[in-house]
Structure formats: C-alpha cells, structure tokens
Write a protein that holds these residues in place. Structure first.
Motif, mmCIF file in Angstrom:
data_model
loop_
_atom_site.group_PDB
_atom_site.id
_atom_site.type_symbol
_atom_site.label_atom_id
_atom_site.label_comp_id
_atom_site.label_asym_id
_atom_site.label_seq_id
_atom_site.Cartn_x
_atom_site.Cartn_y
_atom_site.Cartn_z
ATOM 1 N N ALA A 4 0.869 -1.163 0.000
ATOM 2 C CA ALA A 4 0.000 0.000 0.000
ATOM 3 C C ALA A 4 0.912 1.220 0.000
ATOM 4 O O ALA A 4 2.116 1.110 0.245
ATOM 5 N N LEU A 5 0.346 2.394 -0.291
ATOM 6 C CA LEU A 5 1.163 3.591 -0.443
ATOM 7 C C LEU A 5 0.590 4.788 0.301
ATOM 8 O O LEU A 5 -0.630 4.953 0.381
ATOM 9 N N ILE A 6 1.501 5.619 0.794
ATOM 10 C CA ILE A 6 1.175 6.966 1.250
ATOM 11 C C ILE A 6 2.051 7.902 0.424
ATOM 12 O O ILE A 6 3.279 7.791 0.460
ATOM 13 N N VAL A 7 1.436 8.789 -0.352
ATOM 14 C CA VAL A 7 2.186 9.664 -1.258
ATOM 15 C C VAL A 7 1.888 11.117 -0.903
ATOM 16 O O VAL A 7 0.718 11.519 -0.811
ATOM 17 N N ILE A 8 2.950 11.891 -0.724
ATOM 18 C CA ILE A 8 2.839 13.275 -0.256
ATOM 19 C C ILE A 8 3.407 14.214 -1.313
ATOM 20 O O ILE A 8 4.521 14.011 -1.811
ATOM 21 N N SER A 9 2.638 15.248 -1.659
ATOM 22 C CA SER A 9 3.094 16.259 -2.606
ATOM 23 C C SER A 9 2.962 17.633 -1.976
ATOM 24 O O SER A 9 1.998 17.909 -1.265
ATOM 25 N N SER A 10 3.927 18.508 -2.265
ATOM 26 C CA SER A 10 3.847 19.877 -1.763
ATOM 27 C C SER A 10 2.957 20.742 -2.648
ATOM 28 O O SER A 10 2.633 21.877 -2.291
ATOM 29 N N GLY A 11 2.544 20.209 -3.798
ATOM 30 C CA GLY A 11 1.638 20.916 -4.689
ATOM 31 C C GLY A 11 0.310 20.204 -4.795
ATOM 32 O O GLY A 11 -0.037 19.368 -3.952
ATOM 33 N N GLU A 12 -0.435 20.509 -5.852
ATOM 34 C CA GLU A 12 -1.769 19.927 -6.021
ATOM 35 C C GLU A 12 -1.773 18.747 -6.985
ATOM 36 O O GLU A 12 -2.819 18.121 -7.171
ATOM 37 N N CYS A 13 -0.635 18.457 -7.588
ATOM 38 C CA CYS A 13 -0.583 17.440 -8.646
ATOM 39 C C CYS A 13 0.355 16.290 -8.296
ATOM 40 O O CYS A 13 1.054 16.316 -7.285
ATOM 41 N N TYR A 14 0.328 15.285 -9.149
ATOM 42 C CA TYR A 14 1.306 14.200 -9.240
ATOM 43 C C TYR A 14 1.095 13.010 -8.303
ATOM 44 O O TYR A 14 1.677 11.945 -8.531
ATOM 45 N N THR A 15 0.308 13.143 -7.231
ATOM 46 C CA THR A 15 0.210 12.012 -6.297
ATOM 47 C C THR A 15 -0.347 10.770 -6.990
ATOM 48 O O THR A 15 0.188 9.669 -6.816
ATOM 49 N N LYS A 16 -1.420 10.914 -7.753
ATOM 50 C CA LYS A 16 -2.014 9.743 -8.401
ATOM 51 C C LYS A 16 -1.182 9.267 -9.581
ATOM 52 O O LYS A 16 -1.027 8.061 -9.784
ATOM 53 N N SER A 17 -0.648 10.190 -10.385
ATOM 54 C CA SER A 17 0.146 9.756 -11.537
ATOM 55 C C SER A 17 1.407 9.035 -11.083
ATOM 56 O O SER A 17 1.792 8.016 -11.659
ATOM 57 N N PHE A 18 2.037 9.526 -10.017
ATOM 58 C CA PHE A 18 3.215 8.827 -9.500
ATOM 59 C C PHE A 18 2.820 7.477 -8.917
ATOM 60 O O PHE A 18 3.518 6.481 -9.137
ATOM 61 N N ALA A 19 1.720 7.438 -8.176
ATOM 62 C CA ALA A 19 1.285 6.178 -7.571
ATOM 63 C C ALA A 19 1.020 5.119 -8.642
ATOM 64 O O ALA A 19 1.396 3.957 -8.482
ATOM 65 N N ARG A 20 0.359 5.507 -9.737
ATOM 66 C CA ARG A 20 0.089 4.553 -10.816
ATOM 67 C C ARG A 20 1.384 3.993 -11.393
ATOM 68 O O ARG A 20 1.513 2.783 -11.603
#
Length: 352
Positions: A78-94
C-alpha cells in the motif's frame, strides 16, 4: 507475516513516519500468508518525482535483469504519497504500482492515501467527518494500515473468471493474444465467461445526482437499466477475477470499456470489490502499454478497490491485424503469463 514493514522514501515528515510506526505497532495481523506486508511512504519533489523511490525501483529492476528475483515478489503493498503541490500524487502512484507489480508485488484494493498541498484532498471527507483535515489524514492512514494488516489471499474451490472485451476476434490482436492464453488455462480450476461489450449495449455514465445513484444502487441497479444491470452487474458480482482485454486506443482503453468502468459506480456503492482481482491483456500498435495499464490500475484498483495481483498484465506490441501471431517471442510471452495466472489461482485454491 507478523508485522507491517515501512519503506520510507521521504527526507522530511518525521512526525508522520513516527505516527505510522505507532499505528502499525497496535494492529492485529493475519499470518497465514507468506507475503510481507509493506507500506511505501513517498515524498514527491516539485516535478512529481522521488529520487529515493526511483533508486529503489532501479535497484530491484537491476536484480531482475540479472536473473535474481526482486524482493518485491513476496510483498503485498500500500502507499502513502505526499506532494507539496496539487498534482502528481495519483500519476506517480500509478507508475510506482505498475513498476512494482511488474516485478511481482501485489497491491490491496484502495491502496493509496495521498496528501496534496494544505490537505485539500481531504476536504470532501470533512463534509462527513467533523475533524480537522490533518486528523482526517490520520484516520485514512489508520484504515489503510488496518486493511493491509488483515489482507489475505481469498479462498475458493473453483474460480469464476469474467472476461470483458469490445473487439472482434478476426481482426483484434488483443483477442488473438487472449485466445492463446485462454487455451492454456483449460486445466485450471476456473470457469471462464466472456462478455462482449457490443455497440449499442453500453452508454457512458450520465452523472446522476448522488442521491439518485444511491437509490438505485441499493437494488444493485442503475437509472438507465438495460445491459449494464441485466448482464454486466450480475457477472461482475459473481466473478473472482475480471480480465480486461484492452487494445490501446490513443494511449487509453477503449471508450466502451471506459464506459463499463464508469457505470460500475452504482454497483460499487452497493457491494465491495475488495475480494476481486483484475487481470489484463494489453496490445499497443506502437507503444503505450504502460499508459493503458496505469489507467486500469488507477480506475479499478486505486478508485474502485479491486485487488492487483502480481504481474497482472500480459502486454505486446502489434499493429496490423494478425501481427501478434508473428512475434518471435509470442510463445514465451504466453507461457510466462499463464505461469503468473497459475501462481495466483493455485494460491487461491490451495487455501481451501
């Protein structure tokens, strides 16, 4: 396994890491499976990358290329993904999940808790939970860790497999590829049911109000009825494994199969998909198999909660009708994927 392992790919967020460690220490673990249960905590930079996570994946890929099994092969994650902006969490997770999966990692359904700038992605939850956004994140992580700790391989005497496609066997390279795979599954303890999503049978979700959708979902139905309610929903509900036959259309799955995914929302609101696996056969004319695989992972695993078994996708490149049959390594690709399916099904059957 008796504990949950934490893989930390962050340079900051020590307080969050400590909270995860404390939460994981207080969980009860199912121990009948041999897989390690791992949560990956990933911090993204300003361009949506994580050097620490990339270095780890590169190291594991290097092992595989040298004939050494990746440690990911015995993991369910499972993953916990943190971004300092509003983008990229889902694209990186995929992308991260796809690469891990290609090296043998399994993922639970709904495997992602993400945090974007100022916890904005938790605002929807705040409408139903009377908590601060920071506290909602903790609640979601607790739920994630609890589901991961209790995750086990399903147990069946015989598997029900639903195959969804929208192509024509005489011209579709993807269906030809699937037929070769299916022919070698005949000795497996599974019942295979193929459903052709034909023109005129499926329309996309019209976006009813939440209240309307929930009203029909209580009866496992949809306002627009028809093929979706009469054929698709009952077959999805019965299936242990759903196989998605996906030729690459503009680096995405076909409109008909995307409509199927969108129309699953009503069924999703009445039953859980948490004990159903997805598999896929993907063929691209030139490139982009990873784009299609990532779309399936995002839509069905991250959002709808299906399980992602190791090496879920059989992939190839073929353009002209029938070109798939000319691939020099076609038999090897078929055998490799059949072996992956055998490992999955044998694990399920062996639990009985």
């Amino acid at each position: 396994m008796g504990e949950l392992e934490i893989r930390n790919f962050t340079s900051h967020h020590e307080a969050l890491i400590n909270k995860v460690i404390a939460m994981s220490a207080n969980l009860d673990y199912e121990s009948s499976d041999l897989q390690k249960k791992v949560v990956f905590i990933i911090e993204l930079d300003e361009i949506g990358e994580c050097q620490l996570a990339s270095d780890y994946l590169r190291e594991q890929m290097h092992r595989v290329k040298n004939g050494i099994p990746s440690e990911l092969k015995v993991m369910v994650g499972a993953l916990i993904v943190i971004s300092s902006g509003e983008c990229y969490t889902k694209s990186f997770a995929r992308k991260f999940m796809f690469l891990c999966n290609q090296m043998g990692c399994e993922f639970i359904g709904h495997p992602l808790v993400e945090r974007v700038a100022n916890y904005q992605n938790f605002k929807t939850w705040s409408k139903t939970l009377d908590e601060k956004l920071e506290d909602i994140e903790v609640i979601q992580i607790q739920k994630l860790l609890r589901r991961l700790s209790r995750y086990q391989t399903i147990s069946r005497d015989r598997l029900k497999v639903l195959v969804l496609h929208a192509g024509h066997k005489d011209i579709s390279n993807t269906l030809m590829f699937w037929d070769l795979i299916k022919a070698k599954l005949s000795g497996f303890k599974m019942d295979i049911d193929e459903l052709h999503v034909e023109e005129g049978k499926i329309s996309d979700c019209y976006g009813c109000s939440f209240e309307t959708c929930m009203y029909y979902a209580l009866e496992k139905g949809c306002f627009y009825g028809g093929f979706v309610v009469e054929d698709l929903y009952p077959k999805i509900e019965k299936a242990d494994i759903v196989v998605w036959i996906c030729p690459n259309y503009n680096d995405a799955i076909s409109a008909k199969l995307m409509a199927v995914i969108n129309r699953l929302t009503a069924l999703y609101r009445s039953i859980s998909f948490s004990e159903k696996y997805i598999l896929s056969v993907i063929v691209s004319g030139n490139s982009g198999n990873d784009s299609v695989a990532g779309q399936l992972i995002g839509a069905l695993v991250v959002n709808k909660g299906f399980r992602l078994p190791p090496n879920f996708a059989a992939m190839a490149i073929a353009n002209d009708p029938g070109e798939i049959m000319q691939l020099n390594d076609l038999n090897d690709r078929v055998e490799s994927y059949v072996n992956n399916v055998y490992e999955l099904t044998n694990k399920i059957i062996a639990k009985k």
